[in-house]
Design a protein around this motif. Structure first.
Motif, short mmCIF file in Angstrom:
data_model
loop_
_atom_site.label_atom_id
_atom_site.label_comp_id
_atom_site.label_asym_id
_atom_site.label_seq_id
_atom_site.Cartn_x
_atom_site.Cartn_y
_atom_site.Cartn_z
N PHE A 1 0.83 -1.20 0.00
CA PHE A 1 0.00 0.00 0.00
C PHE A 1 0.86 1.25 0.00
O PHE A 1 2.01 1.24 0.46
N ILE A 2 0.29 2.34 -0.53
CA ILE A 2 1.01 3.60 -0.66
C ILE A 2 0.35 4.70 0.16
O ILE A 2 1.01 5.44 0.88
N TYR A 3 -0.98 4.76 0.04
CA TYR A 3 -1.71 5.89 0.59
C TYR A 3 -3.18 5.46 0.68
O TYR A 3 -3.68 4.81 -0.23
N ALA A 4 -3.86 5.83 1.75
CA ALA A 4 -5.20 5.28 2.00
C ALA A 4 -6.24 5.71 0.96
O ALA A 4 -7.29 5.09 0.84
N ARG A 5 -5.96 6.80 0.23
CA ARG A 5 -6.90 7.16 -0.85
C ARG A 5 -6.84 6.11 -1.97
O ARG A 5 -7.78 5.92 -2.72
N TYR A 6 -5.69 5.42 -2.08
CA TYR A 6 -5.51 4.38 -3.10
C TYR A 6 -5.92 3.00 -2.56
O TYR A 6 -6.44 2.17 -3.29
N GLY A 7 -5.63 2.76 -1.28
CA GLY A 7 -5.92 1.45 -0.71
C GLY A 7 -5.36 1.35 0.69
O GLY A 7 -4.46 2.12 1.07
N ASN A 8 -5.91 0.43 1.48
CA ASN A 8 -5.53 0.28 2.89
C ASN A 8 -5.87 -1.17 3.26
O ASN A 8 -6.85 -1.71 2.75
N PRO A 9 -5.09 -1.81 4.12
CA PRO A 9 -5.34 -3.24 4.40
C PRO A 9 -6.75 -3.53 4.94
O PRO A 9 -7.35 -4.54 4.56
N THR A 10 -7.29 -2.67 5.81
CA THR A 10 -8.63 -2.93 6.35
C THR A 10 -9.68 -2.76 5.25
O THR A 10 -10.63 -3.55 5.14
N VAL A 11 -9.48 -1.74 4.43
CA VAL A 11 -10.41 -1.51 3.31
C VAL A 11 -10.32 -2.69 2.34
O VAL A 11 -11.34 -3.18 1.84
N ALA A 12 -9.10 -3.19 2.10
CA ALA A 12 -8.91 -4.32 1.18
C ALA A 12 -9.62 -5.57 1.71
O ALA A 12 -10.20 -6.35 0.94
N MET A 13 -9.59 -5.76 3.04
CA MET A 13 -10.30 -6.92 3.61
C MET A 13 -11.79 -6.81 3.34
O MET A 13 -12.44 -7.79 2.97
N PHE A 14 -12.33 -5.60 3.54
CA PHE A 14 -13.77 -5.42 3.27
C PHE A 14 -14.07 -5.66 1.79
O PHE A 14 -15.03 -6.35 1.44
N GLU A 15 -13.22 -5.11 0.90
CA GLU A 15 -13.44 -5.28 -0.54
C GLU A 15 -13.43 -6.76 -0.93
O GLU A 15 -14.28 -7.23 -1.69
N ASP A 16 -12.44 -7.50 -0.41
CA ASP A 16 -12.34 -8.92 -0.77
C ASP A 16 -13.52 -9.71 -0.22
O ASP A 16 -14.01 -10.64 -0.86
N ARG A 17 -13.98 -9.33 0.98
CA ARG A 17 -15.10 -10.08 1.58
C ARG A 17 -16.40 -9.83 0.83
O ARG A 17 -17.14 -10.77 0.52
N ILE A 18 -16.69 -8.57 0.51
CA ILE A 18 -17.96 -8.30 -0.19
C ILE A 18 -17.91 -8.90 -1.61
O ILE A 18 -18.90 -9.44 -2.10
N ALA A 19 -16.73 -8.85 -2.25
CA ALA A 19 -16.62 -9.46 -3.59
C ALA A 19 -16.88 -10.97 -3.50
O ALA A 19 -17.59 -11.53 -4.34
N ALA A 20 -16.35 -11.61 -2.46
CA ALA A 20 -16.56 -13.06 -2.30
C ALA A 20 -18.03 -13.36 -2.08
O ALA A 20 -18.55 -14.37 -2.55
N MET A 21 -18.73 -12.49 -1.36
CA MET A 21 -20.16 -12.73 -1.12
C MET A 21 -20.99 -12.47 -2.37
O MET A 21 -21.94 -13.18 -2.67
N GLU A 22 -20.62 -11.41 -3.09
CA GLU A 22 -21.39 -11.03 -4.28
C GLU A 22 -21.08 -11.95 -5.45
O GLU A 22 -21.86 -12.04 -6.39
N GLY A 23 -19.93 -12.61 -5.40
CA GLY A 23 -19.54 -13.48 -6.50
C GLY A 23 -18.87 -12.74 -7.64
O GLY A 23 -18.83 -13.23 -8.77
N THR A 24 -18.33 -11.55 -7.36
CA THR A 24 -17.58 -10.82 -8.38
C THR A 24 -16.08 -11.01 -8.12
O THR A 24 -15.67 -11.39 -7.02
N GLU A 25 -15.27 -10.73 -9.14
CA GLU A 25 -13.82 -10.93 -8.97
C GLU A 25 -13.22 -9.93 -8.01
O GLU A 25 -12.23 -10.21 -7.34
N ASP A 26 -13.79 -8.72 -7.96
CA ASP A 26 -13.13 -7.66 -7.19
C ASP A 26 -14.16 -6.62 -6.75
O ASP A 26 -15.34 -6.69 -7.13
N ALA A 27 -13.71 -5.68 -5.94
CA ALA A 27 -14.60 -4.61 -5.46
C ALA A 27 -13.76 -3.40 -5.07
O ALA A 27 -12.59 -3.55 -4.70
N PHE A 28 -14.34 -2.21 -5.14
CA PHE A 28 -13.67 -0.99 -4.68
C PHE A 28 -14.61 -0.30 -3.70
O PHE A 28 -15.76 0.00 -4.03
N ALA A 29 -14.13 -0.06 -2.48
CA ALA A 29 -14.97 0.55 -1.44
C ALA A 29 -14.91 2.06 -1.53
O ALA A 29 -13.85 2.64 -1.81
#
Ligand code: PLP
Length: 403
Positions: free
Chosen positions: A64-92
């Motif tokens: 990660f570089i900067y939280a406007r680009y990405g953050n580990p907690t945000v990435a966990m949420f993105e990966d979890r909702i994508a897994a539930m929705e059945g999409t490859e990826d997500a952006f919070a």
């Protein structure tokens, strides 16, 4: 940090939605914490100047570089909702509206054509009607329940088709698969706001939806604490189209809010199923009540699109609409007589909430527009919470006496 696999260890068995809701996306730090860590940091330290340079040239989902680009907690949420929705990826995103705006603006340019259902949440309507058109995008609105109208409006230069799977507050149900088929015949991208159906009640990807957006402020938080939104889609769309737009325009979700949403996902399926069961019980108890013109709930056989709703959704949702006889005065008497149900404008909350759309969320619209969308002066939107079913029915019946 270690990702939790999406399939059971050592087997190819797909995990159920509830298991994904609890485990998917987990990244553990060197401390091995049980509950996901909240990385409340805007930036990240590089071990050397060379490492900083390298990370700016190529940062993946693990660096990660900067939280406007990405953050580990945000990435966990993105990966979890994508897994539930059945999409490859997500952006919070910072809010549901940042998600709708981000999905649309990142896909469109001047000269493009959009077809949208006209029954929309007020701010969604504002983006389509006032903002996109200011940048030279042509928007055609159709009656979302009329497939012939979609067919007539979608054309070779249509880039995006937009709708809410169930409209707010008139609870119109869109025939998702048929609209997706019409859009895909011209290679248009289908962007669907799925707040009312939640990630639990339907399989949007299987029906052909390309991009699913949520206001996570609603059922995903589920306790009315934080604003948030998310855009779910293919990795190609999320990382190459949505992310560049969002990370440079500042629509990122805060790590704190992402942590709240991540924990909200762990029990969303239990919550919305209980809420939907109570909503059906209330709708059934109220149907035919002398003080009501009408009870609208997709789970009731009397809903004009009940068969479609039950075909594409597991349950009728958690929101119902009551049309109270006697217009605004009667609706206000009803609202003021409620003792458990609160008057507010969120939905999907643990607390049951009653809203009078004509004087609040949809006040901006003209009387004509409101009538067109089925928003009468007597209409009350009821978001069903987690209270006891009998208590809610007694509260609502009591308040209807006051009408
Ligand atoms: C609430 C809502 C939004 C907007 O979400 P925010 O988080 O308030 O920005 C968008 N679409 C629908 C259907 C909603 O109910």
């Amino acid at each position: 940090m270690k990702d939790t696999p999406q399939t059971a260890a050592g087997s190819k068995r797909a995990l159920s939605k509830r298991t994904r809701a609890v485990h998917a996306g987990t990244r553990r730090s060197q401390y091995g914490e049980v509950s996901e860590a909240m990385f409340l940091t805007q930036g990240f330290v590089y071990p050397s100047a060379e490492a900083a340079e390298a990370r700016f040239i190529k940062s993946g989902r693990e660096e990660f570089i900067y939280a406007r680009y990405g953050n580990p907690t945000v990435a966990m949420f993105e990966d979890r909702i994508a897994a539930m929705e059945g999409t490859e990826d997500a952006f919070a995103t910072a809010s549901g509206m940042a998600a709708v705006n981000g999905a649309m603006m990142s896909l469109l340019k001047a000269g493009d054509h959009v077809v949208s259902a006209k029954a929309l949440f007020g701010s969604c309507l504002y983006i389509l009607e006032e903002i996109l058109t200011r940048f030279g995008v042509e928007v055609t609105f159709v009656d979302g329940t009329d497939l012939a109208a979609w067919q007539a409006a979608i054309r070779p230069d249509t880039k995006v088709v937009f709708f809410e799977s169930i409209s707010n507050p008139a609870l119109e149900v869109i025939d998702i698969k048929s609209v997706c088929d019409l859009a895909h015949a011209y290679d248009a991208t289908v962007v669907m706001d799925n707040v009312f159906a939640t990630p639990c009640f339907q399989d949007s990807v299987a029906m052909g939806v390309d991009v699913v957006v949520y206001s996570t402020t609603k059922h995903i938080d589920g306790q009315g604490r934080c604003l948030g939104g998310v855009i779910c889609g293919t990795q190609e769309f999320v990382r190459k189209t949505a992310e560049p737009y969002l990370k440079h325009t500042g629509g990122a979700m805060s790590p704190f809010n992402a942590w709240v949403m991540l924990k909200g996902l762990e029990h969303i399926d239990l919550r919305v199923n209980a809420q939907a069961d109570t909503a059906l019980a209330i709708a059934s108890a109220l149907e035919g009540h002398a003080a009501l013109e009408n009870v609208l709930f997709p789970g009731l056989p009397s809903h004009p699109q009940h068969a479609l709703a039950m075909h594409q959704m597991e349950k009728g949702g958690t929101v119902l609409a009551l049309d109270i006889k006697g217009g605004k005065e009667a609706a206000f008497r009803f609202l003021n007589a409620l003792e458990i149900v609160i008057i507010s404008n969120n939905l999907g909350d643990a607390k049951s909430i009653a809203t009078h759309p004509a004087t609040t969320t949809h006040q901006r619209l003209s009387v004509d527009q409101r009538t067109h969308l089925g928003i009468t002066d007597g209409l009350v939107r009821l978001s069903v919470g987690l209270e006891g079913t009998e208590d809610l029915i007694a509260d609502i019946m009591g308040a209807l006496e006051a009408v």
